[in-house]
Enzyme design. Structure first.
Site, PDB file in Angstrom:
ATOM      1  N   ASP A 123       0.852  -1.180   0.000  1.00 27.39           N
ATOM      2  CA  ASP A 123       0.000   0.000   0.000  1.00 27.39           C
ATOM      3  C   ASP A 123       0.892   1.236   0.000  1.00 27.39           C
ATOM      4  O   ASP A 123       1.794   1.361   0.847  1.00 27.39           O
ATOM      5  CB  ASP A 123      -0.893  -0.020   1.246  1.00 27.39           C
ATOM      6  N   GLU A 141      -2.791   6.028 -13.636  1.00 27.80           N
ATOM      7  CA  GLU A 141      -4.218   5.868 -13.378  1.00 27.80           C
ATOM      8  C   GLU A 141      -4.526   5.172 -12.057  1.00 27.80           C
ATOM      9  O   GLU A 141      -5.491   4.413 -11.950  1.00 27.80           O
ATOM     10  CB  GLU A 141      -4.876   5.128 -14.547  1.00 27.80           C
ATOM     11  N   HIS A 145      -7.556   6.945  -7.000  1.00 21.67           N
ATOM     12  CA  HIS A 145      -8.145   6.014  -6.031  1.00 21.67           C
ATOM     13  C   HIS A 145      -7.725   6.325  -4.595  1.00 21.67           C
ATOM     14  O   HIS A 145      -8.227   5.674  -3.667  1.00 21.67           O
ATOM     15  CB  HIS A 145      -7.702   4.582  -6.335  1.00 21.67           C
TER      16      HIS A 145
END
Length: 281
Positions: A123, A141, A145
């Site tokens: 992460d 891209e 998020h």
């Protein structure tokens, strides 16, 4: 700083989304990502435009043999493997999706040598790497998020060496959305796990807050979003006509993604940009 998106997005939710949708997304985007259509001849495919985007990102990241790069949100690994092939650099990719990491490592095993490219679960909010351990980093891209984008940039700045470079390909707000527009887009933010979109004008301050310098902000919206979504629609139509093999994705998800593309295409305030920043020496 005006941020638009769904602030309830979580890392676990993004991982689950890609576990469910990755086959559909891979089929739509030819296994890669959004396309960059500038200069491509008429009749070019989604795969052609996706490769063109990879070429643009490789050009912007400007990495050479002997250097080390971090790919954040690596997906199934095609851009990282291509970058390693043309540059000779070492690439480490991270992703939240176990499926993506598995597929990316299978690709690396098939197309790279000597562990030049490797992928792992991690992460970006807690990068498991030593300070100043990478020369370059990129995000294709994946940045939209991430709810706490300031912390993301701080994490990346920590692992970049002085003189290092960060390149981001990201959905952006060309101009800020008002509250009414944001409310109308709420379902789209939630469906696509869009946690945060920033206006282009905010990127300089975002980088500066983490000790990075914004070097370039390239708005490629006109050569990216509409032609990419049109190409995806054409692919959908071709699959239906040919009754191609069934994708392992719920019909509702496919319909929702089509509706999301239509909404993006009809909202010119939403764009796509390449952001280049560096860490001072």
């Amino acid at each position: 700083m005006v941020i638009r998106g769904d602030n309830t997005v979580t890392a676990a939710g993004v991982a689950s989304y890609y576990e469910e949708a990755s086959e559909l997304i891979s089929a739509d985007l030819s296994g890669l990502h959004f396309g960059y259509w500038q200069g491509l001849p008429a009749g070019s495919s989604m795969a052609d435009a996706s490769r063109r985007m990879t070429e643009l990102m490789i050009d912007k990241v400007a990495i050479t043999a002997g250097q080390r790069m971090l790919d954040i949100g690596c997906g199934t690994g095609q851009p990282a493997v291509e970058l390693a092939r043309v540059s000779g650099a070492e690439v480490v990719g991270i992703d939240l999706s176990p499926r993506h990491v598995r597929l990316a490592n299978e690709l690396a095993d098939a197309e790279s040598e000597n562990d030049q490219v490797r992928f792992r679960l991690a992460d970006v909010m807690d990068l498991p790497f030593e300070p100043e351990s990478f020369d370059r980093a990129w995000m294709l891209e994946s940045f939209f998020h991430m709810p706490d984008q300031s912390e993301v940039i701080r994490q990346i700045a920590r692992v970049l060496r002085p003189g290092g470079r960060l390149v981001i390909a990201n959905l952006v707000l060309r101009i800020p959305l008002n509250d009414e527009q944001d409310s109308a887009l709420a379902n789209l933010w939630k469906m696509g796990h869009v946690a945060a979109l920033l206006p282009l004008a905010n990127y300089s301050d975002l980088m500066a807050a983490s000790g990075l310098v914004l070097d370039e902000l390239l708005d490629i919206s006109n050569d990216c979003i509409r032609p990419t979504f049109q190409a995806i629609r054409d692919l959908h139509a071709a699959r239906r006509r040919a009754e191609a093999e069934k994708l392992d994705a719920p019909v509702e998800l496919q319909d929702d993604m089509t509706a999301g593309m239509d909404l993006f295409s009809s909202t010119p305030e939403i764009g796509f940009a390449i952001i280049v920043a560096s860490k001072p020496l």
